[in-house]
Design a protein around this motif. Structure first.
Motif, PDB file in Angstrom:
ATOM      1  N   UNK A   1      34.597  -4.802 -11.245  1.00  0.00           N
ATOM      2  CA  UNK A   1      35.376  -5.961 -11.707  1.00  0.00           C
ATOM      3  C   UNK A   1      36.396  -6.414 -10.671  1.00  0.00           C
ATOM      4  N   UNK A   2      36.345  -5.827  -9.483  1.00  0.00           N
ATOM      5  CA  UNK A   2      37.284  -6.167  -8.395  1.00  0.00           C
ATOM      6  C   UNK A   2      37.243  -7.660  -8.122  1.00  0.00           C
ATOM      7  N   UNK A   3      38.265  -8.365  -8.560  1.00  0.00           N
ATOM      8  CA  UNK A   3      38.342  -9.822  -8.404  1.00  0.00           C
ATOM      9  C   UNK A   3      39.751 -10.257  -8.760  1.00  0.00           C
ATOM     10  N   UNK A   4      40.064 -11.498  -8.458  1.00  0.00           N
ATOM     11  CA  UNK A   4      41.361 -12.076  -8.793  1.00  0.00           C
ATOM     12  C   UNK A   4      41.359 -12.434 -10.277  1.00  0.00           C
ATOM     13  N   UNK A   5      41.523 -11.420 -11.133  1.00  0.00           N
ATOM     14  CA  UNK A   5      41.388 -11.657 -12.568  1.00  0.00           C
ATOM     15  C   UNK A   5      42.172 -10.623 -13.368  1.00  0.00           C
ATOM     16  N   UNK A   6      42.503 -10.983 -14.599  1.00  0.00           N
ATOM     17  CA  UNK A   6      43.195 -10.057 -15.489  1.00  0.00           C
ATOM     18  C   UNK A   6      42.334  -8.856 -15.860  1.00  0.00           C
ATOM     19  N   UNK A   7      41.014  -9.054 -15.928  1.00  0.00           N
ATOM     20  CA  UNK A   7      40.142  -7.949 -16.333  1.00  0.00           C
ATOM     21  C   UNK A   7      40.316  -6.737 -15.433  1.00  0.00           C
ATOM     22  N   UNK A   8      40.529  -6.968 -14.140  1.00  0.00           N
ATOM     23  CA  UNK A   8      40.701  -5.848 -13.219  1.00  0.00           C
ATOM     24  C   UNK A   8      42.138  -5.334 -13.220  1.00  0.00           C
ATOM     25  N   UNK A   9      43.096  -6.233 -13.170  1.00  0.00           N
ATOM     26  CA  UNK A   9      44.486  -5.829 -12.992  1.00  0.00           C
ATOM     27  C   UNK A   9      45.229  -5.620 -14.320  1.00  0.00           C
TER      28      UNK A   9
ATOM     29  N   UNK B   1      37.238  -1.357  -0.262  1.00  0.00           N
ATOM     30  CA  UNK B   1      36.973  -2.787  -0.455  1.00  0.00           C
ATOM     31  C   UNK B   1      37.248  -3.525   0.857  1.00  0.00           C
ATOM     32  N   UNK B   2      36.621  -4.674   1.071  1.00  0.00           N
ATOM     33  CA  UNK B   2      36.902  -5.456   2.286  1.00  0.00           C
ATOM     34  C   UNK B   2      38.302  -6.076   2.242  1.00  0.00           C
ATOM     35  N   UNK B   3      38.958  -6.047   3.381  1.00  0.00           N
ATOM     36  CA  UNK B   3      40.304  -6.627   3.524  1.00  0.00           C
ATOM     37  C   UNK B   3      40.173  -7.996   4.176  1.00  0.00           C
ATOM     38  N   UNK B   4      40.679  -9.032   3.500  1.00  0.00           N
ATOM     39  CA  UNK B   4      40.596 -10.379   4.070  1.00  0.00           C
ATOM     40  C   UNK B   4      41.635 -11.292   3.419  1.00  0.00           C
ATOM     41  N   UNK B   5      41.730 -12.495   3.910  1.00  0.00           N
ATOM     42  CA  UNK B   5      42.747 -13.450   3.485  1.00  0.00           C
ATOM     43  C   UNK B   5      42.766 -13.662   1.970  1.00  0.00           C
ATOM     44  N   UNK B   6      41.598 -13.779   1.366  1.00  0.00           N
ATOM     45  CA  UNK B   6      41.525 -14.156  -0.041  1.00  0.00           C
ATOM     46  C   UNK B   6      41.084 -13.003  -0.942  1.00  0.00           C
ATOM     47  N   UNK B   7      41.347 -11.774  -0.518  1.00  0.00           N
ATOM     48  CA  UNK B   7      40.995 -10.621  -1.348  1.00  0.00           C
ATOM     49  C   UNK B   7      41.847 -10.610  -2.619  1.00  0.00           C
ATOM     50  N   UNK B   8      41.364  -9.977  -3.684  1.00  0.00           N
ATOM     51  CA  UNK B   8      42.182  -9.848  -4.894  1.00  0.00           C
ATOM     52  C   UNK B   8      43.459  -9.071  -4.601  1.00  0.00           C
ATOM     53  N   UNK B   9      44.547  -9.467  -5.251  1.00  0.00           N
ATOM     54  CA  UNK B   9      45.829  -8.805  -5.024  1.00  0.00           C
ATOM     55  C   UNK B   9      46.483  -8.428  -6.345  1.00  0.00           C
ATOM     56  N   UNK B  10      47.097  -7.239  -6.375  1.00  0.00           N
ATOM     57  CA  UNK B  10      47.849  -6.829  -7.557  1.00  0.00           C
ATOM     58  C   UNK B  10      48.901  -7.890  -7.850  1.00  0.00           C
ATOM     59  N   UNK B  11      49.105  -8.239  -9.125  1.00  0.00           N
ATOM     60  CA  UNK B  11      49.946  -9.396  -9.468  1.00  0.00           C
ATOM     61  C   UNK B  11      51.432  -9.184  -9.196  1.00  0.00           C
ATOM     62  N   UNK B  12      51.800  -9.245  -7.936  1.00  0.00           N
ATOM     63  CA  UNK B  12      53.197  -9.215  -7.516  1.00  0.00           C
ATOM     64  C   UNK B  12      53.309 -10.030  -6.239  1.00  0.00           C
ATOM     65  N   UNK B  13      54.494 -10.134  -5.691  1.00  0.00           N
ATOM     66  CA  UNK B  13      54.690 -10.891  -4.458  1.00  0.00           C
ATOM     67  C   UNK B  13      55.315  -9.967  -3.416  1.00  0.00           C
ATOM     68  N   UNK B  14      55.224 -10.288  -2.127  1.00  0.00           N
ATOM     69  CA  UNK B  14      54.481 -11.415  -1.564  1.00  0.00           C
ATOM     70  C   UNK B  14      53.014 -11.091  -1.392  1.00  0.00           C
ATOM     71  N   UNK B  15      52.231 -12.137  -1.152  1.00  0.00           N
ATOM     72  CA  UNK B  15      50.813 -11.949  -0.893  1.00  0.00           C
ATOM     73  C   UNK B  15      50.551 -11.650   0.567  1.00  0.00           C
ATOM     74  N   UNK B  16      49.287 -11.597   0.923  1.00  0.00           N
ATOM     75  CA  UNK B  16      48.881 -11.345   2.309  1.00  0.00           C
ATOM     76  C   UNK B  16      48.390 -12.655   2.924  1.00  0.00           C
ATOM     77  N   UNK B  17      48.863 -12.967   4.093  1.00  0.00           N
ATOM     78  CA  UNK B  17      48.448 -14.172   4.802  1.00  0.00           C
ATOM     79  C   UNK B  17      47.915 -13.809   6.182  1.00  0.00           C
TER      80      UNK B  17
END
Length: 260
Positions: A118-126, A10-26
């Motif tokens: 379904x790769x997206x910032x959503x519950x359906x994927x994670x 998948x492409x790596x970028x600032x606003x990519x989907x992230x597994x629901x934990x912290x910290x995020x990527x900036x």
């Protein structure tokens, strides 16, 4: 000779989907051409994002870091197999046994569950995604595969993670009651252990597991390929972002030169 090279990351970028934990990527732009005459960005975050590989050290103390995987496990022939799953689906030993092309000893295995769509910032994927069972991971260890990649949210099923009552969880306690309502069973009945696939595959078997395989995965599914997947050469690393490639020779004529 015509080699076809496919990207399975998948492409790596600032606003990519992230597994629901912290910290995020900036990602911050430190320098840019109009001001500085050069372009430079700063990356802050953890390695467990996008298409990546965990080290045994990530889940068990006093075990190898990302440097502990020998290079021979990351390059070689193998199969991309279709094992489609729906919400909370489980990849089982039976699924792996029936996979086509047949999984053989020494293979690199890429598992297409369909969830990469379904790769997206959503519950359906994670939260509602699928994952392999501890028994499925043990099947791969017993088969002596080299490496495994999953076209879904993680090595483990989401109900075997801290999203519910495991480890540092529950970070999403609502999933416990939702799972009971959907299945009629307590999550701990079906998933009594915390991340057993991680620990079975990587710690017990020494087999790398790559999470969030995607990209051109559909184009190579059902085929035997030559795979390449390299983490950083990082002493002490707990995981690493990956670029994963699949190479196919449609003419079946390519062979590596002897070097002589």
């Amino acid at each position: 000779m015509t080699l076809e090279i496919y990207n399975l990351s998948h492409p790596f970028h600032q606003h990519m989907p992230e597994w629901p934990s912290t910290p995020g990527v900036n990602v911050t732009v430190d320098k840019f051409h109009a001001k500085d005459g050069v372009y430079q960005v700063r990356w802050d975050g953890i390695m467990h994002r996008c298409t990546h590989m965990d080290a045994p050290l990530h889940v068990t103390e006093n075990t190898p870091c990302i440097n502990g995987y020998p290079s021979w496990r990351l390059v070689g022939t193998g199969v991309a197999v279709s094992i489609p799953k729906e919400k909370w689906g489980v990849i089982t030993p039976e699924d792996l046994e029936k996979a086509s092309p047949q999984i053989q000893e020494g293979d690199i295995v890429m598992i297409n569950t369909g969830f990469h769509h379904k790769w997206a910032d959503c519950d359906d994927y994670f939260a509602y995604g699928c994952g392999i069972s501890g028994a499925g991971a043990q099947w791969l260890v017993d088969k002596k595969v080299k490496c495994v990649g999953y076209g879904c949210q993680a090595n483990d099923h989401p109900i075997a993670t801290k999203l519910v009552d495991h480890g540092l969880g529950p970070s999403q306690p609502h999933l416990i009651e939702e799972y009971k309502a959907v299945t009629g069973r307590d999550p701990k009945e079906d998933f009594p252990d915390w991340e057993p696939a991680h620990k079975t595959l990587m710690v017990k078997g020494g087999i790398p597991g790559i999470e969030n395989i995607g990209g051109d995965l559909d184009k190579v599914t059902g085929k035997r390929c030559f795979f390449m997947a390299f983490p950083w050469r990082w002493p002490g690393g707990d995981g690493c972002i990956m670029r994963v490639l699949a190479v196919i020779d449609p003419d079946q004529t390519f062979r590596f030169e002897t070097g002589l």
